[in-house]
Design a protein around this motif. Sequence first.
Motif, PDB file in Angstrom:
ATOM      1  N   PRO A 128       0.878  -1.408  -0.172  1.00  0.00           N
ATOM      2  CA  PRO A 128      -0.005  -0.074   0.136  1.00  0.00           C
ATOM      3  C   PRO A 128       0.813   1.264  -0.088  1.00  0.00           C
ATOM      4  CG  PRO A 128      -0.900  -1.643   1.443  1.00  0.00           C
ATOM      5  CD  PRO A 128       0.361  -2.138   1.136  1.00  0.00           C
ATOM      6  N   ALA A 129       0.244   1.986  -0.578  1.00  0.00           N
ATOM      7  CA  ALA A 129       1.038   3.506  -0.866  1.00  0.00           C
ATOM      8  C   ALA A 129      -0.106   4.669  -0.778  1.00  0.00           C
ATOM      9  CB  ALA A 129       1.946   3.646  -1.899  1.00  0.00           C
ATOM     10  N   HIS A 130       0.238   5.849  -0.353  1.00  0.00           N
ATOM     11  CA  HIS A 130      -0.598   6.974  -0.546  1.00  0.00           C
ATOM     12  C   HIS A 130       0.338   8.142  -0.994  1.00  0.00           C
ATOM     13  CE1 HIS A 130       1.897   7.439   3.366  1.00  0.00           C
ATOM     14  NE2 HIS A 130       1.860   8.681   3.081  1.00  0.00           N
ATOM     15  N   VAL A 175       2.459   8.814 -10.655  1.00  0.00           N
ATOM     16  CA  VAL A 175       3.707   8.158 -10.982  1.00  0.00           C
ATOM     17  C   VAL A 175       4.756   8.986  -9.922  1.00  0.00           C
ATOM     18  CG1 VAL A 175       5.634   8.233 -12.676  1.00  0.00           C
ATOM     19  CG2 VAL A 175       3.318   7.612 -13.457  1.00  0.00           C
ATOM     20  N   ASN A 176       4.516  10.086  -9.719  1.00  0.00           N
ATOM     21  CA  ASN A 176       5.557  10.924  -9.326  1.00  0.00           C
ATOM     22  C   ASN A 176       5.229  11.278  -7.543  1.00  0.00           C
ATOM     23  OD1 ASN A 176       7.470  11.078 -11.452  1.00  0.00           O
ATOM     24  ND2 ASN A 176       5.865  12.784 -11.941  1.00  0.00           N
ATOM     25  N   GLU A 177       4.300  11.179  -7.189  1.00  0.00           N
ATOM     26  CA  GLU A 177       3.555  11.636  -5.732  1.00  0.00           C
ATOM     27  C   GLU A 177       3.290  10.299  -4.771  1.00  0.00           C
ATOM     28  OE1 GLU A 177       4.444  14.460  -4.860  1.00  0.00           O
ATOM     29  OE2 GLU A 177       5.316  15.292  -6.556  1.00  0.00           O
ATOM     30  N   ARG A 178       3.438   9.199  -4.969  1.00  0.00           N
ATOM     31  CA  ARG A 178       3.218   8.009  -4.339  1.00  0.00           C
ATOM     32  C   ARG A 178       4.468   7.907  -3.230  1.00  0.00           C
ATOM     33  NH1 ARG A 178       2.963   5.449  -8.753  1.00  0.00           N
ATOM     34  NH2 ARG A 178       4.247   3.697  -7.874  1.00  0.00           N
ATOM     35  N   VAL A 179       3.787   7.494  -2.112  1.00  0.00           N
ATOM     36  CA  VAL A 179       4.893   7.211  -0.778  1.00  0.00           C
ATOM     37  C   VAL A 179       4.401   5.978  -0.256  1.00  0.00           C
ATOM     38  CG1 VAL A 179       6.143   9.287  -0.842  1.00  0.00           C
ATOM     39  CG2 VAL A 179       4.063   8.835   0.604  1.00  0.00           C
ATOM     40  N   ALA A 180       5.063   5.347   0.335  1.00  0.00           N
ATOM     41  CA  ALA A 180       4.869   4.057   1.495  1.00  0.00           C
ATOM     42  C   ALA A 180       4.479   4.707   2.676  1.00  0.00           C
ATOM     43  CB  ALA A 180       6.029   2.910   1.520  1.00  0.00           C
ATOM     44  N   PRO A 181       3.297   3.939   3.334  1.00  0.00           N
ATOM     45  CA  PRO A 181       3.236   4.426   4.853  1.00  0.00           C
ATOM     46  C   PRO A 181       4.187   4.679   5.516  1.00  0.00           C
ATOM     47  CG  PRO A 181       1.692   2.482   4.032  1.00  0.00           C
ATOM     48  CD  PRO A 181       2.948   2.900   2.950  1.00  0.00           C
ATOM     49  N   GLY A 182       3.969   5.799   6.510  1.00  0.00           N
ATOM     50  CA  GLY A 182       5.307   6.397   7.244  1.00  0.00           C
ATOM     51  C   GLY A 182       6.237   6.871   6.913  1.00  0.00           C
ATOM     52  N   SER A 183       6.082   7.241   5.438  1.00  0.00           N
ATOM     53  CA  SER A 183       7.114   8.147   4.947  1.00  0.00           C
ATOM     54  C   SER A 183       6.790   9.586   4.872  1.00  0.00           C
ATOM     55  CB  SER A 183       7.179   7.821   3.124  1.00  0.00           C
ATOM     56  OG  SER A 183       7.608   6.478   3.075  1.00  0.00           O
TER      57      SER A 183
END
Length: 183
Positions: A128-130, A175-183
């Motif tokens: 998962p990512a946000h 494409v460019n603005e997804r990060v893993a939880p806690g990032s």
Amino acid sequence: MTKRLLVLVAAAAAAAVLGLAAGEAPARANGGDSAVVAVNTKDGRFVYRVRLAIHRTGDDVVDQSNAAAAVASCDTCQTVAVAIQALLVFGDPEVVAPENLALALNVECTSCQTLAIAYQFLVMDDRPAHFTPEGNRELAAVRHELHTIRHEGLTIWEIQERVDALAARVHAVLVNERVAPGS
């Protein structure tokens, strides 16, 4: 063609892509399919319907549908349906088969302009990512701009150009603005 019949034609077109016409259940019981239907039967009228949907899933089957249907039967009218769907897929699904449909139909129109635009983006991640705060702000700005188009007095060609540019911005966020939880 009566207004009631036009509504039925547009609804049937959108339902067909969602699998409802064949008597199937929607792809996802909790949502995930997206449909925008615009019907115009009044002379000189501008009808504009839009939806930007972000759907996240970790399911084994990714078969969400996205549809835009614009139907007009009038004189000197504009009818526009815009559906933009982003699918964020997490994990390793067994089936990946999304569907995307745009249908524009003029029925007994004189000088009508009818436009249906359907964009569907799919991005896969292992987990998962946000979106980053900047990504969320950009999506909110795109959503706002999509809605303001209805008040700008644009031609069909100008609307197409604007929506294309806004869809490109949605893709850039994916494409460019997804990060893993806690990032």
